[in-house]
Design a protein around this motif. Structure first.
Motif, PDB file in Angstrom:
ATOM      1  N   VAL A   1     -50.511  14.022  11.902  1.00  0.00           N
ATOM      2  CA  VAL A   1     -49.546  13.341  13.293  1.00  0.00           C
ATOM      3  C   VAL A   1     -50.064  12.004  13.610  1.00  0.00           C
ATOM      4  O   VAL A   1     -49.426  11.129  14.119  1.00  0.00           O
ATOM      5  CB  VAL A   1     -50.043  14.077  15.051  1.00  0.00           C
ATOM      6  N   GLN A   2     -51.940  11.257  13.565  1.00  0.00           N
ATOM      7  CA  GLN A   2     -51.782  10.722  13.688  1.00  0.00           C
ATOM      8  C   GLN A   2     -51.486   8.885  12.632  1.00  0.00           C
ATOM      9  O   GLN A   2     -50.944   8.131  13.407  1.00  0.00           O
ATOM     10  CB  GLN A   2     -53.477  10.297  13.295  1.00  0.00           C
ATOM     11  N   LEU A   3     -51.404   9.376  11.608  1.00  0.00           N
ATOM     12  CA  LEU A   3     -51.031   8.540  10.871  1.00  0.00           C
ATOM     13  C   LEU A   3     -48.884   8.964  11.268  1.00  0.00           C
ATOM     14  O   LEU A   3     -48.750   7.691  11.184  1.00  0.00           O
ATOM     15  CB  LEU A   3     -50.617   9.680   9.553  1.00  0.00           C
ATOM     16  N   ILE A   4     -48.294   9.825  10.831  1.00  0.00           N
ATOM     17  CA  ILE A   4     -46.868   9.551  11.713  1.00  0.00           C
ATOM     18  C   ILE A   4     -46.628   8.837  12.778  1.00  0.00           C
ATOM     19  O   ILE A   4     -45.817   7.295  13.045  1.00  0.00           O
ATOM     20  CB  ILE A   4     -45.856  10.819  11.479  1.00  0.00           C
ATOM     21  N   VAL A   5     -47.509   9.098  14.523  1.00  0.00           N
ATOM     22  CA  VAL A   5     -47.457   7.779  15.163  1.00  0.00           C
ATOM     23  C   VAL A   5     -47.402   6.540  14.991  1.00  0.00           C
ATOM     24  O   VAL A   5     -46.808   5.600  15.298  1.00  0.00           O
ATOM     25  CB  VAL A   5     -48.673   8.277  16.283  1.00  0.00           C
ATOM     26  N   ALA A   6     -48.346   6.538  14.132  1.00  0.00           N
ATOM     27  CA  ALA A   6     -49.353   4.973  13.566  1.00  0.00           C
ATOM     28  C   ALA A   6     -48.776   3.609  13.016  1.00  0.00           C
ATOM     29  O   ALA A   6     -48.368   3.029  13.485  1.00  0.00           O
ATOM     30  CB  ALA A   6     -50.709   4.890  12.843  1.00  0.00           C
ATOM     31  N   ILE A   7     -47.485   5.015  12.251  1.00  0.00           N
ATOM     32  CA  ILE A   7     -46.854   3.645  10.726  1.00  0.00           C
ATOM     33  C   ILE A   7     -45.891   2.540  11.781  1.00  0.00           C
ATOM     34  O   ILE A   7     -45.468   1.721  11.848  1.00  0.00           O
ATOM     35  CB  ILE A   7     -46.077   4.808  10.648  1.00  0.00           C
ATOM     36  N   PRO A   8     -44.929   4.079  13.525  1.00  0.00           N
ATOM     37  CA  PRO A   8     -43.760   3.336  13.963  1.00  0.00           C
ATOM     38  C   PRO A   8     -44.675   1.859  14.673  1.00  0.00           C
ATOM     39  O   PRO A   8     -44.010   1.185  15.466  1.00  0.00           O
ATOM     40  CB  PRO A   8     -43.171   3.978  14.458  1.00  0.00           C
TER      41      PRO A   8
END
Length: 186
Positions: free
Chosen positions: A116-123
């Motif tokens: 979740v942290q990875l996917i939220v940080a990308i955008p």
């Protein structure tokens, strides 16, 4: 005109995330120091500390959700809230079965929360300060896998799980420092 309208929203989000990341850094460091000293065995303090960490994550995700509406990640943050709540309950229940059960629950949480942290940080990259969050999310996924695997070791220990908070804390600090410019609207 679009850039000007978006800038205050991004600056406000960056400022809120910066505050959150500083708080998360401080909490994680203090938690890691205390948890490392108690993680050698399961006792009420150890269980309380391990349940507290995902509950703190719930609070942080709620704050993030309320303050970062411009980043378009409410569904993922809601998933993180649900996963962390379930983890807190799961850790409390797993404590009655022993360290391997706690490591499996902790590891599964680290994998899911890291994703979740990875996917939220990308955008959020355009805001700045998110590369540490991307790296931290990836490391969390790998660490979670190692906790799950470590649960099957001859003499599993919670000490490594307690130490898991330290690199995350450092990444939160780096991200907070890097967000300073975006928070000022530059």
């Amino acid at each position: 005109m679009t850039t000007t309208a978006a800038s205050p929203g991004i600056a406000a989000t960056a400022s809120a995330l910066r505050r959150l990341y500083f708080v998360r850094f401080a909490f994680a460091i203090v938690w890691a120091v205390v948890a490392t000293t108690t993680a050698k065995e399961i006792d009420p303090l150890t269980v309380t500390l391990f349940v507290l960490y995902p509950l703190f994550d719930v609070g942080a995700a709620v704050y993030d959700l309320r303050s970062s509406r411009t980043t378009n990640s409410p569904a993922l943050l809601s998933v993180n809230i649900a996963v962390s709540l379930l983890t807190a309950v799961g850790l409390g229940a797993a404590a009655t079965s022993g360290i391997p059960a706690m490591l499996r629950v902790w590891g599964a949480w680290a994998v899911l929360a890291g994703l979740v942290q990875l996917i939220v940080a990308i955008p959020r990259r355009k805001m700045g300060g998110q590369w540490p969050m991307i790296v931290s999310g990836g490391i969390s996924v790998l660490a979670g896998g190692s906790f799950i695997a470590g649960a099957s070791a001859d003499n599993p220990a919670l000490t490594n799980a307690a130490g898991y908070a330290v690199p995350g804390a450092v990444f939160f600090l780096i991200a907070a420092l890097r967000l300073g410019r975006a928070a000022k609207g530059n």
